[in-house]
Motif scaffolding. Sequence first.
Motif, PDB file in Angstrom:
ATOM      1  N   LEU A  26      -9.770  -4.240 -38.748  1.00  0.00           N
ATOM      2  CA  LEU A  26     -10.745  -4.740 -37.781  1.00  0.00           C
ATOM      3  C   LEU A  26     -10.370  -4.294 -36.370  1.00  0.00           C
ATOM      4  O   LEU A  26      -9.236  -4.499 -35.939  1.00  0.00           O
ATOM      5  N   ASP A  27     -11.311  -3.698 -35.660  1.00  0.00           N
ATOM      6  CA  ASP A  27     -11.078  -3.316 -34.268  1.00  0.00           C
ATOM      7  C   ASP A  27     -11.181  -4.550 -33.385  1.00  0.00           C
ATOM      8  O   ASP A  27     -12.191  -5.258 -33.424  1.00  0.00           O
ATOM      9  N   VAL A  28     -10.133  -4.798 -32.612  1.00  0.00           N
ATOM     10  CA  VAL A  28     -10.074  -5.937 -31.697  1.00  0.00           C
ATOM     11  C   VAL A  28      -9.555  -5.445 -30.360  1.00  0.00           C
ATOM     12  O   VAL A  28      -8.589  -4.696 -30.304  1.00  0.00           O
ATOM     13  N   GLU A  29     -10.221  -5.861 -29.308  1.00  0.00           N
ATOM     14  CA  GLU A  29      -9.761  -5.566 -27.950  1.00  0.00           C
ATOM     15  C   GLU A  29      -9.314  -6.878 -27.324  1.00  0.00           C
ATOM     16  O   GLU A  29     -10.117  -7.793 -27.163  1.00  0.00           O
ATOM     17  N   ILE A  30      -8.048  -6.978 -26.989  1.00  0.00           N
ATOM     18  CA  ILE A  30      -7.515  -8.193 -26.379  1.00  0.00           C
ATOM     19  C   ILE A  30      -7.357  -7.961 -24.886  1.00  0.00           C
ATOM     20  O   ILE A  30      -6.751  -6.977 -24.467  1.00  0.00           O
ATOM     21  N   VAL A  31      -7.956  -8.868 -24.107  1.00  0.00           N
ATOM     22  CA  VAL A  31      -7.906  -8.751 -22.650  1.00  0.00           C
ATOM     23  C   VAL A  31      -7.351 -10.029 -22.040  1.00  0.00           C
ATOM     24  O   VAL A  31      -7.534 -11.119 -22.576  1.00  0.00           O
ATOM     25  N   GLU A  32      -6.660  -9.847 -20.923  1.00  0.00           N
ATOM     26  CA  GLU A  32      -6.191 -10.994 -20.163  1.00  0.00           C
ATOM     27  C   GLU A  32      -7.331 -11.427 -19.255  1.00  0.00           C
ATOM     28  O   GLU A  32      -8.085 -10.596 -18.749  1.00  0.00           O
ATOM     29  N   ARG A  33      -7.468 -12.735 -19.053  1.00  0.00           N
ATOM     30  CA  ARG A  33      -8.549 -13.238 -18.209  1.00  0.00           C
ATOM     31  C   ARG A  33      -8.076 -14.487 -17.479  1.00  0.00           C
ATOM     32  O   ARG A  33      -7.213 -15.215 -17.972  1.00  0.00           O
ATOM     33  N   ARG A 100      -3.290 -27.585 -34.638  1.00  0.00           N
ATOM     34  CA  ARG A 100      -2.187 -26.639 -34.389  1.00  0.00           C
ATOM     35  C   ARG A 100      -1.345 -26.463 -35.652  1.00  0.00           C
ATOM     36  O   ARG A 100      -0.962 -25.345 -36.003  1.00  0.00           O
ATOM     37  N   GLU A 101      -1.068 -27.566 -36.337  1.00  0.00           N
ATOM     38  CA  GLU A 101      -0.283 -27.481 -37.570  1.00  0.00           C
ATOM     39  C   GLU A 101      -1.024 -26.665 -38.631  1.00  0.00           C
ATOM     40  O   GLU A 101      -0.415 -25.911 -39.386  1.00  0.00           O
ATOM     41  N   ALA A 102      -2.341 -26.805 -38.693  1.00  0.00           N
ATOM     42  CA  ALA A 102      -3.144 -26.115 -39.708  1.00  0.00           C
ATOM     43  C   ALA A 102      -3.300 -24.624 -39.440  1.00  0.00           C
ATOM     44  O   ALA A 102      -3.503 -23.843 -40.378  1.00  0.00           O
ATOM     45  N   THR A 103      -3.224 -24.216 -38.157  1.00  0.00           N
ATOM     46  CA  THR A 103      -3.509 -22.815 -37.803  1.00  0.00           C
ATOM     47  C   THR A 103      -2.353 -22.086 -37.129  1.00  0.00           C
ATOM     48  O   THR A 103      -2.329 -20.861 -37.098  1.00  0.00           O
ATOM     49  N   GLY A 104      -1.456 -22.848 -36.506  1.00  0.00           N
ATOM     50  CA  GLY A 104      -0.395 -22.232 -35.713  1.00  0.00           C
ATOM     51  C   GLY A 104      -0.834 -21.942 -34.295  1.00  0.00           C
ATOM     52  O   GLY A 104      -0.075 -21.367 -33.518  1.00  0.00           O
ATOM     53  N   TYR A 105      -2.054 -22.350 -33.935  1.00  0.00           N
ATOM     54  CA  TYR A 105      -2.594 -22.094 -32.593  1.00  0.00           C
ATOM     55  C   TYR A 105      -2.941 -23.398 -31.887  1.00  0.00           C
ATOM     56  O   TYR A 105      -3.419 -24.340 -32.516  1.00  0.00           O
ATOM     57  N   GLU A 106      -2.771 -23.412 -30.563  1.00  0.00           N
ATOM     58  CA  GLU A 106      -3.205 -24.538 -29.749  1.00  0.00           C
ATOM     59  C   GLU A 106      -4.711 -24.463 -29.547  1.00  0.00           C
ATOM     60  O   GLU A 106      -5.291 -23.378 -29.536  1.00  0.00           O
ATOM     61  N   ARG A 107      -5.323 -25.632 -29.328  1.00  0.00           N
ATOM     62  CA  ARG A 107      -6.740 -25.653 -28.990  1.00  0.00           C
ATOM     63  C   ARG A 107      -6.970 -24.780 -27.768  1.00  0.00           C
ATOM     64  O   ARG A 107      -6.174 -24.758 -26.854  1.00  0.00           O
ATOM     65  N   GLY A 108      -8.063 -24.052 -27.761  1.00  0.00           N
ATOM     66  CA  GLY A 108      -8.363 -23.132 -26.673  1.00  0.00           C
ATOM     67  C   GLY A 108      -7.865 -21.721 -26.951  1.00  0.00           C
ATOM     68  O   GLY A 108      -8.207 -20.795 -26.233  1.00  0.00           O
ATOM     69  N   THR A 109      -7.052 -21.562 -28.003  1.00  0.00           N
ATOM     70  CA  THR A 109      -6.551 -20.234 -28.384  1.00  0.00           C
ATOM     71  C   THR A 109      -6.859 -19.928 -29.844  1.00  0.00           C
ATOM     72  O   THR A 109      -6.555 -18.849 -30.327  1.00  0.00           O
ATOM     73  N   ILE A 110      -7.459 -20.880 -30.539  1.00  0.00           N
ATOM     74  CA  ILE A 110      -7.642 -20.797 -31.997  1.00  0.00           C
ATOM     75  C   ILE A 110      -8.552 -19.640 -32.386  1.00  0.00           C
ATOM     76  O   ILE A 110      -9.579 -19.381 -31.757  1.00  0.00           O
ATOM     77  N   VAL A 133     -18.583  -9.813 -29.111  1.00  0.00           N
ATOM     78  CA  VAL A 133     -18.424 -11.230 -28.826  1.00  0.00           C
ATOM     79  C   VAL A 133     -16.963 -11.474 -28.479  1.00  0.00           C
ATOM     80  O   VAL A 133     -16.076 -10.709 -28.868  1.00  0.00           O
ATOM     81  N   ALA A 134     -16.716 -12.531 -27.728  1.00  0.00           N
ATOM     82  CA  ALA A 134     -15.345 -12.878 -27.343  1.00  0.00           C
ATOM     83  C   ALA A 134     -14.928 -14.135 -28.064  1.00  0.00           C
ATOM     84  O   ALA A 134     -15.705 -15.082 -28.189  1.00  0.00           O
ATOM     85  N   MET A 135     -13.686 -14.131 -28.524  1.00  0.00           N
ATOM     86  CA  MET A 135     -13.146 -15.287 -29.225  1.00  0.00           C
ATOM     87  C   MET A 135     -11.704 -15.505 -28.793  1.00  0.00           C
ATOM     88  O   MET A 135     -11.143 -14.687 -28.060  1.00  0.00           O
ATOM     89  N   GLY A 136     -11.120 -16.601 -29.252  1.00  0.00           N
ATOM     90  CA  GLY A 136      -9.727 -16.868 -28.958  1.00  0.00           C
ATOM     91  C   GLY A 136      -8.844 -15.730 -29.424  1.00  0.00           C
ATOM     92  O   GLY A 136      -9.136 -15.067 -30.419  1.00  0.00           O
ATOM     93  N   ALA A 137      -7.755 -15.522 -28.684  1.00  0.00           N
ATOM     94  CA  ALA A 137      -6.856 -14.413 -28.994  1.00  0.00           C
ATOM     95  C   ALA A 137      -5.451 -14.886 -29.328  1.00  0.00           C
ATOM     96  O   ALA A 137      -4.515 -14.103 -29.320  1.00  0.00           O
ATOM     97  N   GLY A 138      -5.282 -16.184 -29.587  1.00  0.00           N
ATOM     98  CA  GLY A 138      -3.985 -16.682 -29.978  1.00  0.00           C
ATOM     99  C   GLY A 138      -3.093 -17.126 -28.842  1.00  0.00           C
ATOM    100  O   GLY A 138      -1.996 -17.613 -29.071  1.00  0.00           O
ATOM    101  N   ALA A 139      -3.548 -16.961 -27.596  1.00  0.00           N
ATOM    102  CA  ALA A 139      -2.752 -17.369 -26.431  1.00  0.00           C
ATOM    103  C   ALA A 139      -3.700 -17.703 -25.288  1.00  0.00           C
ATOM    104  O   ALA A 139      -4.759 -17.079 -25.135  1.00  0.00           O
ATOM    105  N   HIS A 140      -3.305 -18.689 -24.495  1.00  0.00           N
ATOM    106  CA  HIS A 140      -4.107 -19.041 -23.326  1.00  0.00           C
ATOM    107  C   HIS A 140      -4.172 -17.850 -22.377  1.00  0.00           C
ATOM    108  O   HIS A 140      -3.225 -17.070 -22.285  1.00  0.00           O
ATOM    109  N   GLY A 141      -5.311 -17.717 -21.684  1.00  0.00           N
ATOM    110  CA  GLY A 141      -5.471 -16.651 -20.712  1.00  0.00           C
ATOM    111  C   GLY A 141      -5.818 -15.304 -21.308  1.00  0.00           C
ATOM    112  O   GLY A 141      -5.760 -14.284 -20.627  1.00  0.00           O
ATOM    113  N   HIS A 142      -6.209 -15.296 -22.579  1.00  0.00           N
ATOM    114  CA  HIS A 142      -6.578 -14.047 -23.254  1.00  0.00           C
ATOM    115  C   HIS A 142      -7.813 -14.282 -24.114  1.00  0.00           C
ATOM    116  O   HIS A 142      -8.017 -15.378 -24.625  1.00  0.00           O
TER     117      HIS A 142
END
Length: 170
Positions: A26-33, A100-110, A133-142
């Motif tokens: 899957l092609d994914v472009e991760i950007v900081e924001r 977070r326990e179910a996914t390994g991600y914090e809310r807002g990064t899921i 479309v833009a979706m969570g990238a696994g970390a805040h600010g991205h």
Amino acid sequence: MENSSDTAAQPEGIERVRADAARLGLDVEIVERPAADSLEAAAALLALEPADIMKSLVVKRHDGGFLFALIPGDRQISWPKLRALVGVNRLSMPHQDVAREATGYERGTITPLGSSTPWPVYLDAAFAGRSRVAMGAGAHGHSAFVDADALAAALGATVADISDPMAPRS
């Protein structure tokens, strides 16, 4: 595709997203924001419409399992539609610690990409044909940009009408 020049310094969540996307082809472009204080502000920062922001919601099943519901930013889960599709009488939004326990991600990064457990994915039909479309990238600010149809295919998502317009704010 990556906008950051130093991939090695990326947070662990982004590395998981990138590795899972590569595994899936899957092609994914991760950007900081920068942070945004509203859906509209977030969309503007990403040069998108609010409907092009994909909310990745973790939903708890009555049997203790989970699923991902991917819905447009300007819509909300339709509980009756999702329950009927999943074939259960009860679904709920778990506490953020449980998510977070179910996914390994914090809310807002899921995101389902790189989730610690590959839960079933239900993608709202409103995303059909949306190439960016833009979706969570696994970390805040991205944020991660993806083609919605390619994401659905890569994840084996069930694509269906699972959302309703947001209730008016009062």
